[in-house]
Scaffold this motif. Structure first.
Motif, PDB file in Angstrom:
ATOM      1  N   THR A   1       0.823  -1.220   0.000  1.00 38.76           N
ATOM      2  CA  THR A   1       0.000   0.000   0.000  1.00 38.76           C
ATOM      3  C   THR A   1       0.856   1.269   0.000  1.00 38.76           C
ATOM      4  O   THR A   1       0.460   2.267  -0.597  1.00 38.76           O
ATOM      5  CB  THR A   1      -0.963   0.013   1.208  1.00 38.76           C
ATOM      6  OG1 THR A   1      -0.205  -0.251   2.391  1.00 38.76           O
ATOM      7  CG2 THR A   1      -2.052  -1.016   1.067  1.00 38.76           C
ATOM      8  N   GLU A   2       2.029   1.194   0.629  1.00 39.10           N
ATOM      9  CA  GLU A   2       2.894   2.384   0.636  1.00 39.10           C
ATOM     10  C   GLU A   2       3.385   2.685  -0.782  1.00 39.10           C
ATOM     11  O   GLU A   2       3.370   3.832  -1.232  1.00 39.10           O
ATOM     12  CB  GLU A   2       4.087   2.181   1.590  1.00 39.10           C
ATOM     13  CG  GLU A   2       3.735   2.340   3.057  1.00 39.10           C
ATOM     14  CD  GLU A   2       2.957   3.641   3.343  1.00 39.10           C
ATOM     15  OE1 GLU A   2       3.474   4.720   2.990  1.00 39.10           O
ATOM     16  OE2 GLU A   2       1.837   3.557   3.896  1.00 39.10           O
TER      17      GLU A   2
ATOM     18  N   LYS B   1      -1.932   9.579  -3.409  1.00 41.76           N
ATOM     19  CA  LYS B   1      -1.089   9.924  -2.263  1.00 41.76           C
ATOM     20  C   LYS B   1      -1.843   9.760  -0.939  1.00 41.76           C
ATOM     21  O   LYS B   1      -1.299   9.276   0.033  1.00 41.76           O
ATOM     22  CB  LYS B   1      -0.580  11.365  -2.417  1.00 41.76           C
ATOM     23  CG  LYS B   1       0.588  11.696  -1.498  1.00 41.76           C
ATOM     24  CD  LYS B   1       1.299  12.965  -1.949  1.00 41.76           C
ATOM     25  CE  LYS B   1       0.439  14.178  -1.884  1.00 41.76           C
ATOM     26  NZ  LYS B   1       0.417  15.033  -0.762  1.00 41.76           N
ATOM     27  N   ASP B   2      -3.122  10.150  -0.958  1.00 43.29           N
ATOM     28  CA  ASP B   2      -3.909  10.102   0.273  1.00 43.29           C
ATOM     29  C   ASP B   2      -4.890   8.945   0.275  1.00 43.29           C
ATOM     30  O   ASP B   2      -5.921   8.994   0.936  1.00 43.29           O
ATOM     31  CB  ASP B   2      -4.664  11.425   0.448  1.00 43.29           C
ATOM     32  CG  ASP B   2      -3.688  12.594   0.492  1.00 43.29           C
ATOM     33  OD1 ASP B   2      -2.665  12.464   1.181  1.00 43.29           O
ATOM     34  OD2 ASP B   2      -3.938  13.604  -0.196  1.00 43.29           O
ATOM     35  N   ALA B   3      -4.588   7.915  -0.495  1.00 43.10           N
ATOM     36  CA  ALA B   3      -5.517   6.792  -0.597  1.00 43.10           C
ATOM     37  C   ALA B   3      -5.736   6.135   0.760  1.00 43.10           C
ATOM     38  O   ALA B   3      -4.821   6.056   1.587  1.00 43.10           O
ATOM     39  CB  ALA B   3      -4.949   5.769  -1.583  1.00 43.10           C
TER      40      ALA B   3
ATOM     41  N   LYS C   1      -4.627  -7.111   5.325  1.00 45.76           N
ATOM     42  CA  LYS C   1      -3.951  -7.064   4.026  1.00 45.76           C
ATOM     43  C   LYS C   1      -4.890  -6.504   2.967  1.00 45.76           C
ATOM     44  O   LYS C   1      -6.108  -6.641   3.071  1.00 45.76           O
ATOM     45  CB  LYS C   1      -3.536  -8.480   3.598  1.00 45.76           C
ATOM     46  CG  LYS C   1      -2.398  -9.031   4.400  1.00 45.76           C
ATOM     47  CD  LYS C   1      -2.105 -10.465   4.059  1.00 45.76           C
ATOM     48  CE  LYS C   1      -3.061 -11.430   4.707  1.00 45.76           C
ATOM     49  NZ  LYS C   1      -2.627 -12.821   4.735  1.00 45.76           N
ATOM     50  N   TYR C   2      -4.277  -5.904   1.947  1.00 43.58           N
ATOM     51  CA  TYR C   2      -5.081  -5.512   0.801  1.00 43.58           C
ATOM     52  C   TYR C   2      -4.881  -6.543  -0.298  1.00 43.58           C
ATOM     53  O   TYR C   2      -3.793  -6.684  -0.857  1.00 43.58           O
ATOM     54  CB  TYR C   2      -4.704  -4.112   0.273  1.00 43.58           C
ATOM     55  CG  TYR C   2      -5.707  -3.664  -0.764  1.00 43.58           C
ATOM     56  CD1 TYR C   2      -6.774  -2.837  -0.419  1.00 43.58           C
ATOM     57  CD2 TYR C   2      -5.627  -4.141  -2.076  1.00 43.58           C
ATOM     58  CE1 TYR C   2      -7.729  -2.482  -1.361  1.00 43.58           C
ATOM     59  CE2 TYR C   2      -6.578  -3.804  -3.010  1.00 43.58           C
ATOM     60  CZ  TYR C   2      -7.633  -2.973  -2.659  1.00 43.58           C
ATOM     61  OH  TYR C   2      -8.587  -2.651  -3.572  1.00 43.58           O
ATOM     62  N   ILE C   3      -5.927  -7.321  -0.584  1.00 49.94           N
ATOM     63  CA  ILE C   3      -5.847  -8.356  -1.611  1.00 49.94           C
ATOM     64  C   ILE C   3      -6.336  -7.778  -2.945  1.00 49.94           C
ATOM     65  O   ILE C   3      -7.419  -7.195  -3.013  1.00 49.94           O
ATOM     66  CB  ILE C   3      -6.740  -9.576  -1.264  1.00 49.94           C
ATOM     67  CG1 ILE C   3      -6.584  -9.958   0.212  1.00 49.94           C
ATOM     68  CG2 ILE C   3      -6.494 -10.720  -2.231  1.00 49.94           C
ATOM     69  CD1 ILE C   3      -5.509 -10.916   0.522  1.00 49.94           C
TER      70      ILE C   3
END
Length: 927
Positions: free
Chosen positions: A671-672, A682-684, A692-694
RNA sequence: GCCCGGAUGGUGGAAUUGGUAGACACGCAGGACUUAAAAUCCUGUGGCCAUUGCGGCCGUGUGGGUUCAAGUCCCACUCCGGGUACCA
């Protein structure tokens, strides 16, 4: 010491370079083996992971063959001429030679990192004058030869001239565009220009009028790919069909030999099938149809002469010369309008839009030579000028395109064939034509009652006897258009005098590509070379302005690799007679009909000239599959900057967005990295699952716009070249198309680390024993040797990688650190993962390179088994296993099985009907 | 339209000549080691049912067929990928 792949790989790549490890020369002491990759076009995007797939496979095979004692020629080079560099030059003014050079440098760096065993001293580049010297030379040879159908080979044009001088055209049996008739006296009386025109008709490389996609606005000719719906893809300008003088190669003369040669090569059946279809031999009849109230005769070609009683109309291609002669004054306006309309359609469009029926009546009628009936002559673009005679007899009852045409224009349909098992019916009720080649003739005069093959034969006889035509073999393979109105290609060694083309002499080669100010056509619509200053011979005659197409440079490159520095000839007899032909050629299927037809043609031509010793250039050919991209998606909640993980997205209204696969690992998003990817994100914010983001995924073409391009150097940096090599092979069968998915790469990398640990103890010291290996250890090794060698020989590299894994797993379980076993193992692994094996080879105390070692020899004695565990089936279903001695006879096996306690349960007191025993395979009890 | 491929677990794939479907690997779950993490190791993992154990049934895109036995052979079809020059 840990497995430090970065250090090891750098070290050995340097060693190989410094020691010329992969340099080869003619060596009559050793058998030769020639392994070739289709050389790449060096594009600006660099290599992606799809490119090395075939290169890795061929490299494994080369290294294997070398360890088997062969002198292996394994070269690489660049197909350096091409449109993208020219397009880039048009946009930026940067000379294509500069961008090409830059791209080649990048390709080389990428290739070097993967550890290929190429002999780089043999590198060729098609755009190098020292190379294209021989492309131009081959063209001059083609210009100076014709194809003699009597001797079935290329012969010098001087032989033809001598024949003309002696006997005129009488004894000539040469492949030509048109037929000529003249006497020796007439020949001698001809002007130089007329004589040259006659000769041009027979040359292997010749000038002729051809239809091209002409774009007036761009001032250039476009490929079918570059035209969509009558408009240029670039700029959207109108494109029309225009007749233009172009150079062609008489590939069609070689059609019979190109077809027969396929029987002698070791290619896949499907590839041979594609080539056979492309060459397209068909036996049929050429028939004359007279035109009513005219002395014009129409020649048509048909493979279904038997259906001639079912002909209800004729169709001419719009480009046919007969169109003007046969159009009546009443129809002229309609015909002209139609011709204007078809001019806008490319051949590709005429091909794909099958359902669109169009045409116009010419006003004339033909006479059926058998029935003497009068039938209308139509003009339609479903008939192509380039094939057969550009005119057909239409049999709507038994040809689906003719049927559609007849229905559309309300023309009569007659049934002349009744398919087997059917009755004759009224064609007015039909949904489609009856194209079957099996059936019985009706409504066909003297053919009535015959079956189709007999009727075809009978009609051919009749045509011959009555002199209304002749039996003919037709090929659909066309001559190759060989000129391009472009800058970045080989110039033609041709100049013009009084409009007649003359060749430069061989000592004037290479004719170097001149500098020009802009890479565009001239104001007057001439090709870019029209801008070159002093583009003429020293006597002031203008040089040809077109350049050669991409396939010119790639048609004989495999010959040049045999002797790349020779300034005297394409390839010396010595080099050619040693290396002979390509033993293994690996490349993509997309070249099935282009490159692989042209280079076979080119090679056969040189064979006729006795410049090369083999009639077929590529003995074995393997097609590697395409690596597709595997795209990843994030799901943005509509109208926000919030992103939802894959399995939570249903609770929101989301838009999937492509995300760069290089920020994703095992479908988990960094995510970074995503936030830093694009200022927009940038501000997501993220809605995570299990922290976790799958990401979602899909298989798509690998392209920049899908953000799914994976670069091999990134993989090499993270995991090493050996891991990349093994992983590309592990991905699946070489020939299969498959998506690139980095998800499994850890497994392959872990395997190499596990191998490393067989050599080192926990504290990082070498721990290898000289003790004698146990029978079990030797069995593990030799079963792997057997499997891997077998797999290499059938190009099943994915299964060899699993065999390696199984072997290392077993040796780890056995805690085997015996030098005898480990040395054998790295011997078979070396072709796949050369760097780590070189290092471990050294760890075992060997000097020099493992590439000089012998491939481990299988000893079947270690594999002998006394027992075999039989799967025992009842009615084909496997129920239990039973270990039995391999030498037990059938009767005893049957007895033992039936007496077995488990069998009693399945038999349930019944007597088996049959017991099938396949030794060392299976036992099946039928109840 | 035509030609050539292909379809097997959550994923990539294996099964070479008709003979044990799911090797090997990823992922996932649980455990060991560790202060912790990484690394490593161990166990399980096609579906459904049963789970006290033996197990049982179904299963290789769909529908038929051949065979003692079919992912594999035959017929018909569906979908996907690639090529393409309507080839008479």
């Amino acid at each position: 010491m840990d497995y430090n792949f970065r250090e090891i790989e750098k070290k050995w790549q340097k060693y190989w370079q410094e020691n010329d490890t992969y340099k080869v020369d003619v060596d009559s002491e050793k058998p030769k083996f020639y392994v070739l990759d289709m050389f790449p076009y060096p594009s600006g995007a660099g290599l992606h992971v799809g490119h090395p797939l075939g290169y890795i496979a061929s490299d494994i095979y080369s290294r294997y063959k070398r360890m088997k004692g062969f002198n292996v020629l394994h070269p690489m080079g660049y197909d350096a001429y091409g449109l993208p560099a020219e397009q880039y030059a048009i946009q930026t003014g940067q000379h294509p030679a500069i961008t090409t050079e830059k791209n080649i440098k990048r390709y080389r760096e990428q290739l070097d990192k993967i550890g290929f065993s190429y002999d780089w001293s043999r590198e060729v580049r098609t755009c190098d004058p020292k190379y294209y010297h021989w492309t131009q030379w081959a063209f001059l040879q083609m210009f100076g030869h014709y194809y003699d159908k009597a001797t079935q080979k290329a012969e010098p044009i001087e032989k033809l001239i001598a024949a003309f001088e002696a006997n005129g055209s009488a004894d000539i049996n040469a492949a030509g565009t048109e037929e000529f008739e003249f006497t020796a006296t007439e020949w001698k009386a001809m002007s130089e220009k007329d004589q040259q025109n006659v000769l041009m008709n027979f040359r292997m490389a010749y000038l002729a009028d051809t239809m091209v996609n002409w774009c007036p606005a761009l001032g250039t000719v476009l490929a079918n790919d570059e035209v969509k719906e009558g408009l240029s893809v670039r700029g959207g300008h109108p494109v029309e069909q225009k007749n233009m003088k172009q150079w062609l190669l008489r590939v069609s003369a070689y059609a019979p030999r190109l077809l027969d040669g396929l029987d002698t090569v070791d290619w896949s059946d499907s590839l041979k099938e594609v080539q056979r279809n492309w060459i397209g031999r068909s036996e049929g009849a050429e028939m004359k149809f007279c035109v009513k109230d005219s002395d014009v005769e129409m020649d048509i070609f048909t493979t279904r002469a038997d259906t001639v009683f079912g002909v209800t109309f004729m169709v001419l291609a719009p480009e046919s010369e007969l169109v003007q002669q046969l159009t009546t004054s009443e129809q002229k306006e309609a015909v002209d309008a139609y011709l204007e309309e078809t001019k806008k359609r490319t051949e590709r469009e005429r091909l794909t839009e099958v359902k669109r029926v169009s045409g116009v009546f010419s006003g004339s009628y033909a006479v059926n030579p058998l029935t003497k009936e009068e039938i209308p002559i139509w003009i339609s673009d479903y008939v192509l000028a380039g094939y057969g005679t550009g005119a057909i007899m239409a049999v709507p009852g038994h040809d689906s395109r003719d049927f559609a045409f007849a229905k559309h224009f309300n023309l009569p349909i007659i049934q002349v064939v009744v398919p087997s098992g059917e009755e004759a019916t009224d064609p007015a009720t039909w949904e489609d034509s009856k194209d079957s080649k099996e059936g019985v003739m009706i409504n066909s005069g003297f053919l009535n009652g015959m079956n189709v093959p007999d009727a075809i034969e009978k009609t051919k006889e009749y045509i011959n006897e009555e002199n209304i035509g002749k039996v003919k073999v037709n090929y659909r393979l066309r001559d190759a258009i060989f000129s391009r109105q472009r800058y970045w290609g080989e110039p033609f060694p041709i100049y013009f005098k009084d409009g007649v083309a003359y060749p430069l002499t061989e000592d004037q080669l290479p004719l170097e590509l001149p500098e020009i100010d802009k890479y565009l056509p001239t104001e007057s619509g001439e090709p870019p070379l029209g801008r070159a200053k002093e583009w003429k011979t020293k006597d002031g005659y203008p040089l040809e302005l077109s350049t050669m197409p991409g396939f010119a440079g790639s048609s004989a490159y495999y010959l040049r690799y045999m002797d790349p520095k020779n300034d005297e000839e394409l390839v010396s007899e010595e080099a050619n007679s040693y290396w002979q032909d390509v033993d293994l050629y690996i490349g993509g299927t997309e070249h099935a009909t282009g490159h692989l037809v042209y280079s076979r043609f080119w090679n056969k031509f040189l064979f006729d000239l006795k410049k090369v010793c083999k009639d077929e250039p590529f003995r074995k050919l393997v097609n590697q599959g395409m690596i597709q991209g595997r795209s990843n998606f994030v799901y943005r909640v509509k109208g926000t900057n919030q992103f939802v993980s894959l399995n939570l997205r249903k609770e929101y209204d989301t838009t999937p967005i492509h995300v760069d696969v290089n920020m994703v690992s095992n479908d988990i998003l960094d995510t970074e990295a995503f936030k830093n990817w694009n200022p927009e994100y940038k501000d997501a914010e993220f809605v995570l699952e299990d922290g976790k983001y799958i990401c979602g995924w899909a298989v798509e073409k690998m392209s920049k716009s899908m953000f799914n391009v994976v670069n091999p150097d990134v993989i090499v940096e993270d995991y090493g070249a050996d891991t990349l090599r093994l992983y590309e092979m592990f991905l699946g069968p070489l020939e299969a198309h498959k998506p690139w998915d980095t998800n499994g790469i850890d497994g392959v990398h872990k395997f190499l680390r596990k191998l490393w640990r067989l050599f080192y103890d926990a504290s990082g010291n070498v721990n290898v024993s000289d003790e004698k290996a146990t029978a079990e250890e030797l069995k593990t090794l030799h079963k792997t040797i057997k499997k891997v060698e077998d797999d290499i020989l059938r190009f099943s590299f994915n299964t060899s990688v699993s065999a390696f894994m199984i072997c290392v797993n077993e040796l780890s379980s056995l805690k085997c650190n015996k030098k005898e076993v480990l040395e054998g193992f790295i011997g078979i692994l070396a072709p796949f993962a050369p760097h780590i094996c070189e290092e471990l080879w050294k760890v075992l105390g060997n000097e020099g390179s493992i590439t000089e070692a012998e491939f481990p020899v299988l000893n079947e004695d270690y594999l002998k088994e006394n027992n075999f565990t039989y799967p025992v089936s009842f009615n084909g279903k496997m129920r239990f296993k039973l270990e039995l001695p391999v030498d037990m006879d059938r009767a005893e096996i049957e007895k033992t099985v039936l007496e077995n306690e488990a069998s009693q349960r399945w038999l349930d007191g019944k007597t088996p009907k049959k017991v099938i025993i396949v030794p060392k395979k299976i036992i099946n009890v039928v109840i």
